[in-house]
Design an enzyme around this catalytic site. Sequence first.
Site, PDB file in Angstrom:
ATOM      1  N   LYS A 179     -96.023  81.939  31.486  1.00  0.00           N
ATOM      2  CA  LYS A 179     -96.158  81.542  30.075  1.00  0.00           C
ATOM      3  C   LYS A 179     -97.026  80.298  30.018  1.00  0.00           C
ATOM      4  CE  LYS A 179     -94.507  83.148  26.155  1.00  0.00           C
ATOM      5  NZ  LYS A 179     -94.131  84.538  25.833  1.00  0.00           N
TER       6      LYS A 179
HETATM    7  P1  NAD Z   1     -96.476  84.276  15.095  1.00  0.00           P
HETATM    8  O1  NAD Z   1     -97.050  82.934  15.288  1.00  0.00           O
HETATM    9  O2  NAD Z   1     -97.364  85.412  14.759  1.00  0.00           O
HETATM   10  O3  NAD Z   1     -95.317  84.225  14.007  1.00  0.00           O
HETATM   11  C1  NAD Z   1     -94.245  83.349  14.051  1.00  0.00           C
HETATM   12  C2  NAD Z   1     -93.557  83.389  12.699  1.00  0.00           C
HETATM   13  O4  NAD Z   1     -92.368  82.588  12.751  1.00  0.00           O
HETATM   14  C3  NAD Z   1     -94.401  82.825  11.555  1.00  0.00           C
HETATM   15  O5  NAD Z   1     -94.180  83.607  10.404  1.00  0.00           O
HETATM   16  C4  NAD Z   1     -93.819  81.435  11.356  1.00  0.00           C
HETATM   17  O6  NAD Z   1     -94.004  80.973  10.033  1.00  0.00           O
HETATM   18  C5  NAD Z   1     -92.371  81.713  11.633  1.00  0.00           C
HETATM   19  N1  NAD Z   1     -91.610  80.520  11.989  1.00  0.00           N
HETATM   20  C6  NAD Z   1     -91.996  79.450  12.719  1.00  0.00           C
HETATM   21  N2  NAD Z   1     -91.011  78.543  12.776  1.00  0.00           N
HETATM   22  C7  NAD Z   1     -89.978  79.070  12.080  1.00  0.00           C
HETATM   23  C8  NAD Z   1     -88.683  78.626  11.778  1.00  0.00           C
HETATM   24  N3  NAD Z   1     -88.245  77.445  12.216  1.00  0.00           N
HETATM   25  N4  NAD Z   1     -87.894  79.435  11.037  1.00  0.00           N
HETATM   26  C9  NAD Z   1     -88.353  80.635  10.614  1.00  0.00           C
HETATM   27  N5  NAD Z   1     -89.562  81.097  10.853  1.00  0.00           N
HETATM   28  C10 NAD Z   1     -90.360  80.328  11.580  1.00  0.00           C
HETATM   29  O7  NAD Z   1     -95.663  84.586  16.454  1.00  0.00           O
HETATM   30  P2  NAD Z   1     -95.218  86.005  17.015  1.00  0.00           P
HETATM   31  O8  NAD Z   1     -96.247  86.429  17.990  1.00  0.00           O
HETATM   32  O9  NAD Z   1     -94.792  86.878  15.915  1.00  0.00           O
HETATM   33  O10 NAD Z   1     -93.945  85.574  17.895  1.00  0.00           O
HETATM   34  C11 NAD Z   1     -92.647  85.455  17.322  1.00  0.00           C
HETATM   35  C12 NAD Z   1     -91.612  85.544  18.430  1.00  0.00           C
HETATM   36  O11 NAD Z   1     -91.768  86.773  19.123  1.00  0.00           O
HETATM   37  C13 NAD Z   1     -91.700  84.468  19.513  1.00  0.00           C
HETATM   38  O12 NAD Z   1     -90.410  84.180  19.991  1.00  0.00           O
HETATM   39  C14 NAD Z   1     -92.497  85.145  20.624  1.00  0.00           C
HETATM   40  O13 NAD Z   1     -92.275  84.568  21.879  1.00  0.00           O
HETATM   41  C15 NAD Z   1     -91.935  86.535  20.508  1.00  0.00           C
HETATM   42  N6  NAD Z   1     -92.774  87.581  21.093  1.00  0.00           N
HETATM   43  C16 NAD Z   1     -94.051  87.794  20.649  1.00  0.00           C
HETATM   44  C17 NAD Z   1     -94.792  88.822  21.206  1.00  0.00           C
HETATM   45  C18 NAD Z   1     -96.171  89.140  20.730  1.00  0.00           C
HETATM   46  O14 NAD Z   1     -96.722  90.150  21.199  1.00  0.00           O
HETATM   47  N7  NAD Z   1     -96.772  88.408  19.827  1.00  0.00           N
HETATM   48  C19 NAD Z   1     -94.266  89.602  22.239  1.00  0.00           C
HETATM   49  C20 NAD Z   1     -92.952  89.370  22.653  1.00  0.00           C
HETATM   50  C21 NAD Z   1     -92.224  88.360  22.060  1.00  0.00           C
END
Ligand code: NAD
Length: 424
Positions: free
Chosen positions: A114
């Site tokens: 990561k």
């Molecule tokens: P992103 O940046 O696209 O979206 C994150 C979202 O969370 C945004 O809408 C943001 O406004 C919101 N957010 C931030 N802080 C917040 C809070 N305190 N309360 C509520 N909402 C909040 O990120 P993403 O890629 O969608 O990732 C989200 C989660 O999924 C993370 O934990 C990431 O590690 C996990 N994840 C992502 C992927 C991927 O392919 N993008 C894969 C596996 C896991």
Amino acid sequence: MTTVEAPETHLRENPFELAKEQLRRVAKTFQIDPNLVNVLSQCKKAVVVSTPVSMDDGAIQVFEGYRVTHNIARGPSKGGIRYHPDVTLDEVKALAMWMTWKCALVGIPFGGAKGGVICDPKKLSPLELQRMTRRYTSEIINEIGPEKDIPAPDVGTDPKVMAWIFDTYSMNVGHSVLGVVTGKPLNIGGSLGRLEATSRGALYCVREAMRKQGRKIEGTTVAVQGFGNVGSYLALFLHEQGAKVIAISDSQGGIHNANGINIPAAIAHKQETGTLAGFRDGEAITNDELVLIECDLLAPCALEQVITSDNADRVKARMIVEGANGPLTPGADEILDDRGVVVMPDILANAGGVIVSYFEWVQGLQEYFWKESEVNARLNDIMTRAFNETWNAHDQRGISMRTAAYGIAVQRVAEATMTRGLYP
Ligand code: NAD
């Protein structure tokens, strides 16, 4: 010259300590050799870099960045890059360890890694963001590579950022290296289906869990926290399958509508304005309220530690699908498990992203690209198999889905480590 400091964090407990605690619990249940547990409790490598960036106003800001490899026993390490003001080295270490387990659980030939940079990407101009990404990539250039460590998007990063990483790496080695990063835009070697893959995988997981319980997605009430890549597509897919999405939120707060929110309209609003604020299809709620809402399915898709021992007894959802990494602490797990809430753990529920990243890496290495239907069918196969393996272990051993998933994964990594033997 100014250095960007992390503000007050969303992390209530040290995430790396929690990840190690999860490992210790699982190792006990699955009787894994304590010597191996000692090895697996640590990250193989952690690099801390300072990333100076010329800002648009002429000032220079220095951003701290990290790239951590947890384990490479099963293949090159793989894991996203997070741009967020709260990033810490221990958070990145925990996320790297979870990546190792995730890749092992779904049976793809990667270890875990990561990366992260302490910054608020929303406060950087596009050019500042590009300069920061290119400098950060240069600082970690000796760590990454298609056979070594392959980054991908995470919170605060997207295909555009991946394009800059791909270009910076390629310019440095003198030719295009498609396999150095995944989550790239389609026009420079991205994979069809990658953008939606994490959510599609989570949807398959929900579908299988509902099937086991003789229920259907249609008519299910859902609350989704986080409306970024993972949350917005998951809300959309569930909406398309006939579920009633009654609550959504982003970092600025949420909306509740017991009759169901118009998800395509919410996505259009978010795309237009960059936020859910101002979208009026229900009453305003806070993020703390959203996780406690009465619903069938809760999907935390934002950050870690939103359900802890402080609020787990007030969670009303009957099923939780962890779109985010680490949204539940081990303390919350215990309470929810006692209450019979089915939790589909992160390393299973959000594995769709890394599975299709694996497909993108394979397509890039072969320079031969697949149809979207092929990507989705293969994703479905892997997710369904991993779900069933986890469900069977959960059912047969009477353990939670998390313990089952982590147990299968840790055993696989431990076996690979034993087979390779300890170097030298
Ligand atoms: P992103 O940046 O696209 O979206 C994150 C979202 O969370 C945004 O809408 C943001 O406004 C919101 N957010 C931030 N802080 C917040 C809070 N305190 N309360 C509520 N909402 C909040 O990120 P993403 O890629 O969608 O990732 C989200 C989660 O999924 C993370 O934990 C990431 O590690 C996990 N994840 C992502 C992927 C991927 O392919 N993008 C894969 C596996 C896991």
